[in-house]
Scaffold this motif. Structure first.
Motif, short mmCIF file in Angstrom:
data_model
loop_
_atom_site.label_atom_id
_atom_site.label_comp_id
_atom_site.label_asym_id
_atom_site.label_seq_id
_atom_site.Cartn_x
_atom_site.Cartn_y
_atom_site.Cartn_z
N LEU A 2 0.83 -1.21 0.00
CA LEU A 2 0.00 0.00 0.00
C LEU A 2 0.87 1.26 0.00
O LEU A 2 0.58 2.23 -0.72
CB LEU A 2 -0.93 -0.01 1.20
N THR A 3 1.91 1.25 0.78
CA THR A 3 2.81 2.41 0.82
C THR A 3 3.52 2.61 -0.52
O THR A 3 3.64 3.74 -1.02
CB THR A 3 3.85 2.23 1.94
N GLU A 4 3.99 1.52 -1.11
CA GLU A 4 4.69 1.61 -2.40
C GLU A 4 3.77 2.08 -3.51
O GLU A 4 4.23 2.74 -4.46
CB GLU A 4 5.31 0.26 -2.75
N MET A 5 2.49 1.75 -3.42
CA MET A 5 1.57 2.13 -4.50
C MET A 5 1.46 3.65 -4.61
O MET A 5 1.28 4.18 -5.72
CB MET A 5 0.20 1.50 -4.24
N PHE A 6 1.61 4.37 -3.51
CA PHE A 6 1.51 5.84 -3.56
C PHE A 6 2.89 6.50 -3.69
O PHE A 6 3.06 7.41 -4.51
CB PHE A 6 0.80 6.35 -2.30
N THR A 7 3.83 6.02 -2.90
CA THR A 7 5.14 6.68 -2.92
C THR A 7 5.89 6.43 -4.23
O THR A 7 6.50 7.35 -4.80
CB THR A 7 5.99 6.20 -1.74
N HIS A 8 5.84 5.21 -4.74
CA HIS A 8 6.57 4.89 -5.96
C HIS A 8 5.92 5.51 -7.20
O HIS A 8 6.59 5.74 -8.21
CB HIS A 8 6.70 3.38 -6.13
N THR A 9 4.63 5.79 -7.11
CA THR A 9 3.98 6.49 -8.22
C THR A 9 4.56 7.89 -8.38
O THR A 9 4.94 8.31 -9.49
CB THR A 9 2.47 6.56 -7.98
N ALA A 10 4.64 8.63 -7.28
CA ALA A 10 5.19 9.98 -7.34
C ALA A 10 6.69 9.95 -7.63
O ALA A 10 7.21 10.77 -8.40
CB ALA A 10 4.91 10.71 -6.02
N ALA A 11 7.40 9.00 -6.99
CA ALA A 11 8.85 8.95 -7.19
C ALA A 11 9.21 8.63 -8.64
O ALA A 11 10.13 9.23 -9.21
CB ALA A 11 9.46 7.91 -6.25
N SER A 12 8.52 7.68 -9.24
CA SER A 12 8.82 7.33 -10.64
C SER A 12 8.53 8.49 -11.58
O SER A 12 9.24 8.68 -12.58
CB SER A 12 8.02 6.09 -11.05
N PHE A 13 7.49 9.26 -11.27
CA PHE A 13 7.16 10.38 -12.16
C PHE A 13 8.22 11.48 -12.08
O PHE A 13 8.68 11.98 -13.12
CB PHE A 13 5.79 10.95 -11.80
N PHE A 14 8.62 11.85 -10.89
CA PHE A 14 9.54 12.99 -10.74
C PHE A 14 11.01 12.60 -10.91
O PHE A 14 11.84 13.46 -11.22
CB PHE A 14 9.34 13.65 -9.37
N LEU A 15 11.34 11.34 -10.70
CA LEU A 15 12.75 10.94 -10.75
C LEU A 15 13.20 10.47 -12.12
O LEU A 15 14.37 10.70 -12.48
CB LEU A 15 13.02 9.85 -9.71
N TRP A 16 12.33 9.81 -12.90
CA TRP A 16 12.82 9.36 -14.21
C TRP A 16 11.88 9.67 -15.38
O TRP A 16 12.35 9.89 -16.49
CB TRP A 16 13.14 7.87 -14.21
N TYR A 17 10.55 9.77 -15.15
CA TYR A 17 9.69 10.07 -16.30
C TYR A 17 9.77 11.55 -16.67
O TYR A 17 9.96 11.89 -17.84
CB TYR A 17 8.25 9.68 -16.00
N ARG A 18 9.64 12.43 -15.68
CA ARG A 18 9.72 13.86 -15.98
C ARG A 18 11.10 14.25 -16.51
O ARG A 18 11.21 15.05 -17.45
CB ARG A 18 9.37 14.66 -14.72
N PRO A 19 12.22 13.74 -15.97
CA PRO A 19 13.52 14.06 -16.57
C PRO A 19 13.68 13.63 -18.02
O PRO A 19 14.21 14.38 -18.84
CB PRO A 19 14.51 13.33 -15.65
N VAL A 20 13.20 12.42 -18.36
CA VAL A 20 13.35 12.00 -19.75
C VAL A 20 12.40 12.80 -20.66
O VAL A 20 12.71 13.04 -21.84
CB VAL A 20 13.11 10.48 -19.89
N TYR A 21 11.28 13.24 -20.13
CA TYR A 21 10.38 14.11 -20.89
C TYR A 21 11.08 15.44 -21.20
O TYR A 21 11.06 15.92 -22.34
CB TYR A 21 9.10 14.33 -20.10
N ASN A 22 11.72 16.04 -20.18
CA ASN A 22 12.46 17.28 -20.40
C ASN A 22 13.68 17.06 -21.29
O ASN A 22 14.09 17.96 -22.04
CB ASN A 22 12.90 17.86 -19.06
N ALA A 23 14.28 15.88 -21.20
CA ALA A 23 15.45 15.59 -22.02
C ALA A 23 15.10 15.60 -23.50
O ALA A 23 15.83 16.18 -24.32
CB ALA A 23 16.04 14.24 -21.61
N TYR A 24 14.01 14.96 -23.87
CA TYR A 24 13.60 14.94 -25.27
C TYR A 24 13.01 16.28 -25.70
O TYR A 24 13.09 16.64 -26.87
CB TYR A 24 12.59 13.83 -25.50
N MET A 25 12.44 17.03 -24.78
CA MET A 25 11.86 18.32 -25.14
C MET A 25 12.93 19.39 -25.32
O MET A 25 12.89 20.17 -26.28
CB MET A 25 10.86 18.76 -24.07
N LYS A 26 13.92 19.43 -24.42
CA LYS A 26 14.93 20.49 -24.44
C LYS A 26 16.28 20.03 -24.95
O LYS A 26 17.17 20.87 -25.14
CB LYS A 26 15.09 21.06 -23.02
#
Length: 338
Positions: free
Chosen positions: A195-219
């Protein structure tokens, strides 16, 4: 007739009979004659058959003057310049490479400016992500260049599959908790961790590797690629770790799957099987996209040195870093005044 006295000193010494006879004997044809050389004979005949060049000057038939110290190309330097590249040619190739990279960078900046101008003309677009509580604007078709939209869409699917896997993992652990198998004693602990991982890992995965790779391809910034490689690498390790299903780790994996089917808990075993498949599929998909992103990172010419430069630039733009630098400079100046 009296003979001349040889001891007399005549007025003309060449009138002496002995000298006159000697000179006359030398004009006669010699008794020997050399054989005619055919090469000299041809050359003499060719010289006889050519026109008379007596009126031409020596300068007209002389070889062109060559200055041995001149920098211009000469017939004696032509072979060396063709066979051996000069330092000037090497520096010219390097300049062409730098100009090519500069043109590519300018083209990327123009594309980014055009996309920003398009967004500006349309006005500040409202936040659209996540749909349940939008707090950020994300649009792959607008912000990502067309040549990278395909990879970015697959990275977004990877992130969605990770969220589905976390939910499926929690459901499987919840079924195990309700079924009370006697061989599984860590079900309550697994449910709390899942239950803890379902919430914490959702936010962590978005800000730690999905958002960076999104900015990498954008900029097209090397620092964002580096952040993605680091945190997505930990994400891949975590995925296969959860697929093992070690007790008290919150993972519905292989160990828990074998235990449930051995005890005859079919329903809990089916949900655990689905969660295990999701973990394995997502791990393989993450490795494939990691490799594809790394290949594009190298093809774009990014390096570790460029990553460090981008880190220094972003650190210098940070207000906190600027305040720390100003405070440090002030403290250093006051210490020197003392």
């Amino acid at each position: 007739m009296s003979k001349p006295n040889p001891f007399d000193d005549p007025s003309n010494p060449f009138e002496d009979p002995s000298i006159t006879s000697a000179l006359t004997s030398h004009r006669e044809e010699p008794a020997y004659q050399l054989e005619t050389d055919p090469i000299h004979a041809n050359s003499s005949s060719f010289a006889a058959s050519t026109d008379d060049f007596s009126g031409a000057t020596l300068k007209q038939f002389s070889a062109p003057e060559v200055d041995p110290f001149s920098s211009s190309d000469s017939p004696y330097q032509q072979s060396s310049t063709v066979s051996t590249p000069t330092p000037g040619a090497l520096s010219g190739n390097r300049e062409e490479e730098l100009l090519r990279k500069e043109r590519e960078l300018e083209q990327r900046e123009r594309d980014l400016e055009q996309r920003q101008q398009t967004i500006t003309r349309q006005g500040r677009l409202p936040n659209n992500f996540p749909p349940c509580f939008p707090f950020i604007y994300l649009d792959i078709n607008v912000e990502i260049p067309p040549q990278h939209q395909g990879v970015m869409n697959w990275l977004y699917r990877e992130w969605l599959l990770f969220e589905i896997t976390l939910v499926m993992n929690f459901i499987a652990i919840l079924c195990v908790l309700f079924s009370h198998p006697p061989s599984v004693t860590s079900a309550p602990t697994d449910m709390g961790v899942a239950l803890t991982e379902m919430f914490t890992h959702t936010a962590a995965s978005f800000f730690l590797w999905y958002r960076p790779v999104y900015n990498a391809y954008m900029k097209d910034v090397s620092l964002y690629f580096f952040l993605y490689f680091v945190f997505n690498g930990f994400h891949i390790l975590y995925t296969f770790y959860m697929a093992v299903g070690i007790p008290s780790t919150g993972g519905a994996g292989l160990i828990l799957l074998v235990t449930l089917f051995s005890d005859g808990y079919i329903l809990s075993g089916i949900f655990t099987l689905l969660a295990t498949i999701c973990w394995l599929v997502m791990g393989v998909m993450a490795i494939f996209l990691f490799k594809k992103t790394y290949d594009q990172y190298k093809a774009a010419g990014h390096t570790w040195k460029e990553t460090k430069t981008d880190a220094y630039v972003h650190l210098g733009r940070s207000p906190t870093a600027r305040n720390i630098a100003v405070q440090g400079a002030g403290a250093y100046a006051s210490a020197n005044r003392r």
